[in-house]
Design an enzyme around this catalytic site. Sequence first.
Site, PDB file in Angstrom:
ATOM      1  CE1 TYR A 110      32.240  34.299  42.344  1.00 22.48           C
ATOM      2  CE2 TYR A 110      29.879  34.218  41.756  1.00 22.48           C
ATOM      3  CZ  TYR A 110      31.157  33.258  42.638  1.00 22.48           C
ATOM      4  OH  TYR A 110      30.932  32.390  43.284  1.00 22.48           O
TER       5      TYR A 110
ATOM      6  CG  HIS B 204      40.278  39.395  38.189  1.00 22.05           C
ATOM      7  ND1 HIS B 204      40.577  40.641  37.639  1.00 22.05           N
ATOM      8  CD2 HIS B 204      39.158  39.008  37.799  1.00 22.05           C
ATOM      9  CE1 HIS B 204      39.522  40.177  36.823  1.00 22.05           C
ATOM     10  NE2 HIS B 204      38.793  38.915  37.344  1.00 22.05           N
TER      11      HIS B 204
ATOM     12  CE1 TYR C 150      38.652  32.499  42.022  1.00 20.12           C
ATOM     13  CE2 TYR C 150      36.584  32.760  43.460  1.00 20.12           C
ATOM     14  CZ  TYR C 150      37.063  32.625  41.788  1.00 20.12           C
ATOM     15  OH  TYR C 150      36.772  31.446  40.612  1.00 20.12           O
TER      16      TYR C 150
ATOM     17  CG  ASN D 289      33.818  38.519  34.456  1.00 19.55           C
ATOM     18  OD1 ASN D 289      34.316  38.811  34.444  1.00 19.55           O
ATOM     19  ND2 ASN D 289      33.943  36.608  33.293  1.00 19.55           N
TER      20      ASN D 289
END
Length: 192
Positions: free
Chosen positions: A68, A19, A14, A70
């Site tokens: 993470y 993001h 990532y 969320n």
Amino acid sequence: MRIIVGLGNSEDKYRLTRHNAGFLAVDEIARFYNSGWNFNKKFKSDVCEIAGREGGNGLTLLVKPRTYMNNSGQAVSAVLNYYRLLPKRLGFIPIPGAPLADTLTVIHDELDIELGKYKISRDSRSAGHRGAQSIIDHVKTKNFTRVRIGVKTPALEKIPADKFVLQKFSPEEIKTVNNLIGGLIQKELKLP
């Protein structure tokens, strides 16, 4: 004390995704101050301390949650709890002239803002950003500062948003984001 949290996902795959704009921002701040990262198990985060420079005072703590995106609120609440900065009903010790919005800044990607632009807000709802919502849920307030880095490009019209934010920035887009972050460091964040 200032706490600046960059939101993102810690897995290497990532690293340069849209993001992870928050991670890119705090990485650039750490680089600007020639400071390194260390993992803090209690905070479930990578942290970087920046001491006041050139007569400045105070400590700035950069944070990259490893929970993470969320679940970012878990890490942020752990940091705030450790420094006794959570809102009053959760043990907050008031510091005269320093509301949480002056202490906590959260930097994250924003789909509703064009690439190369940003917005700074205080005491605002998450507007669907799950990382911001997780922080609001865990900290029990929305009264903190948010720096929303725009990642919207015409490609967003062609693919679902959840897939778009997990795509890597192109080399040109990375240059745009890095220039934006450099401007934030110089103009907006008012670091020591």
